[in-house]
Scaffold this motif. Structure first.
Motif, PDB file in Angstrom:
ATOM      1  N   MET A 105       0.784  -1.235   0.031  1.00  0.00           N
ATOM      2  CA  MET A 105       0.227   0.064   0.183  1.00  0.00           C
ATOM      3  C   MET A 105       0.866   1.106  -0.005  1.00  0.00           C
ATOM      4  N   PRO A 106       0.481   2.093  -0.825  1.00  0.00           N
ATOM      5  CA  PRO A 106       1.546   3.142  -1.121  1.00  0.00           C
ATOM      6  C   PRO A 106       1.483   4.449   0.165  1.00  0.00           C
ATOM      7  N   ALA A 107       2.744   4.529   0.651  1.00  0.00           N
ATOM      8  CA  ALA A 107       2.677   5.364   1.828  1.00  0.00           C
ATOM      9  C   ALA A 107       2.609   6.700   1.580  1.00  0.00           C
ATOM     10  N   SER A 108       2.450   7.129   0.491  1.00  0.00           N
ATOM     11  CA  SER A 108       2.097   8.594   0.127  1.00  0.00           C
ATOM     12  C   SER A 108       0.471   8.822   0.014  1.00  0.00           C
ATOM     13  N   ALA A 109      -0.387   7.822   0.102  1.00  0.00           N
ATOM     14  CA  ALA A 109      -1.787   8.029  -0.042  1.00  0.00           C
ATOM     15  C   ALA A 109      -2.159   8.436   1.462  1.00  0.00           C
ATOM     16  N   ILE A 110      -3.343   9.272   1.543  1.00  0.00           N
ATOM     17  CA  ILE A 110      -3.954   9.437   2.544  1.00  0.00           C
ATOM     18  C   ILE A 110      -5.172   8.431   2.925  1.00  0.00           C
ATOM     19  N   TYR A 111      -5.113   7.818   3.764  1.00  0.00           N
ATOM     20  CA  TYR A 111      -6.186   6.552   4.015  1.00  0.00           C
ATOM     21  C   TYR A 111      -7.283   6.997   5.048  1.00  0.00           C
ATOM     22  N   THR A 112      -8.530   6.798   4.470  1.00  0.00           N
ATOM     23  CA  THR A 112      -9.751   6.984   5.247  1.00  0.00           C
ATOM     24  C   THR A 112     -10.240   5.719   5.793  1.00  0.00           C
ATOM     25  N   HIS A 120     -12.786  -6.185  11.622  1.00  0.00           N
ATOM     26  CA  HIS A 120     -11.768  -5.559  10.875  1.00  0.00           C
ATOM     27  C   HIS A 120     -12.328  -4.040  10.550  1.00  0.00           C
ATOM     28  N   VAL A 121     -11.699  -3.216   9.710  1.00  0.00           N
ATOM     29  CA  VAL A 121     -11.778  -2.141   9.228  1.00  0.00           C
ATOM     30  C   VAL A 121     -11.655  -2.043   7.741  1.00  0.00           C
ATOM     31  N   VAL A 122     -12.290  -1.131   7.059  1.00  0.00           N
ATOM     32  CA  VAL A 122     -12.111  -0.900   5.484  1.00  0.00           C
ATOM     33  C   VAL A 122     -11.392   0.637   5.425  1.00  0.00           C
ATOM     34  N   LEU A 123     -10.177   0.429   4.971  1.00  0.00           N
ATOM     35  CA  LEU A 123      -9.534   1.685   4.677  1.00  0.00           C
ATOM     36  C   LEU A 123      -9.280   2.023   3.288  1.00  0.00           C
ATOM     37  N   ASP A 124      -9.429   3.285   2.760  1.00  0.00           N
ATOM     38  CA  ASP A 124      -9.527   3.749   1.238  1.00  0.00           C
ATOM     39  C   ASP A 124      -8.566   4.729   1.068  1.00  0.00           C
TER      40      ASP A 124
END
Length: 174
Positions: A105-112, A120-124
């Motif tokens: 998963m890209p470290a540069s993205a902002i995950y919501t 579990h949780v869902v991250l986008d």
């Protein structure tokens, strides 16, 4: 003064999806650095280039000219046991949250955090407006020369499009 890079433009706008649903309204004028990173490229050129105070336009922005196409590969599930306690819908992380184990998963993205389940949780990592064609009704309220500090920074500070990049879904932006 005509809008040419570098300068500062003061704008108001109404941002809608193509069905006319309001996404954001900037009723109070806000300054943006023209010729830097404050505005989307299609808003700067050709829409605002060489315009003046009072200019009004309605722009249609396809996803590739706004916040990009929706990428399902940026959505992932993580076990609640691996993540910090108290995860709630709307929480955001600069990069995958601490304890996340999903590889690649890209470290540069902002995950919501978009959903929270017992296990579990869902991250986008997509921008909240990714994949959406937009209609931007904007008006130029003022144009001025940029200061040396603004030119050096390439910005007047936090642009509204940066705010849009980090706003949780269903959150008023102004």
């Amino acid at each position: 003064m005509l809008i040419t890079a570098p300068c500062v433009v003061t704008l108001t706008w109404r941002l809608e999806d193509t069905q006319g649903n309001l996404i954001d309204e900037l009723a109070e004028p806000l300054e943006f650095f023209y010729g830097g990173e404050d505005l989307l490229e299609k808003v700067e050129d050709p829409a605002l280039d060489e315009q003046d105070t009072g200019f009004h336009a309605v722009l249609h922005l396809e996803p590739e000219h706004a916040f990009g196409d929706y990428d399902p590969a940026l959505v992932f599930f993580e076990s609640n046991a691996d993540l910090p306690e108290g995860m709630e819908v709307g929480m955001q992380f600069d990069g995958p949250p601490p304890g996340a184990k999903t590889p690649g998963m890209p470290a540069s993205a902002i995950y919501t955090v978009t959903e929270v389940y017992p296990e579990h949780v869902v991250l986008d990592g997509n921008h909240p407006l990714a994949g959406i064609a937009l209609r931007l009704d904007l008006t130029v309220r003022d144009v001025r020369e940029a200061s040396e500090e603004e030119i050096e920074a390439g910005s007047v500070g936090s642009s509204a499009f940066t705010v849009l990049n980090t706003a949780p879904p269903d959150t008023p932006l102004h």
